[in-house]
Design a protein around this motif. Sequence first.
Motif, mmCIF file in Angstrom:
data_model
loop_
_atom_site.group_PDB
_atom_site.id
_atom_site.type_symbol
_atom_site.label_atom_id
_atom_site.label_comp_id
_atom_site.label_asym_id
_atom_site.label_seq_id
_atom_site.Cartn_x
_atom_site.Cartn_y
_atom_site.Cartn_z
ATOM 1 N N LYS A 31 1.033 -1.265 -0.088
ATOM 2 C CA LYS A 31 0.037 0.016 0.193
ATOM 3 C C LYS A 31 0.751 1.163 -0.009
ATOM 4 N N SER A 33 1.181 4.719 1.091
ATOM 5 C CA SER A 33 0.271 5.790 2.074
ATOM 6 C C SER A 33 1.240 6.663 2.877
ATOM 7 N N SER A 52 4.067 7.514 0.569
ATOM 8 C CA SER A 52 3.493 8.258 -0.633
ATOM 9 C C SER A 52 4.229 9.484 -1.164
#
Length: 111
Positions: A31, A33, A52
Amino acid sequence: MICKEIECVEGVVRRILEQEGKFNVGNLKIKVSDLPYDEMSKLDGNLIIINSVRFRNFSNETGGDSKLVSAYLIVLSLYAIVKDRLELEKIISNKLGMDSVEFEVYKILFS
């Protein structure tokens, strides 16, 4: 290795770690993030979290080139699990080769 979907990156990372035989990885998920800026990636259970802001910066700097972006995700996913730059370098050079895009991305990130 060119991956256009995150599931491909997850599969590549899982296969590399299984071949190494040192890491019990289970069903990994990746992910992108929020993380503190000085933290590139981390492992939380079976979830690899990629910073991110750094990901967007790298993607923008490379023009979103899928080969470079997938190499970036592979390198930082492995780093989240291995947690040691020298061990990571050894794994990437042995499994993907010193002439691979992943090794070049490793050198950029950790030089």
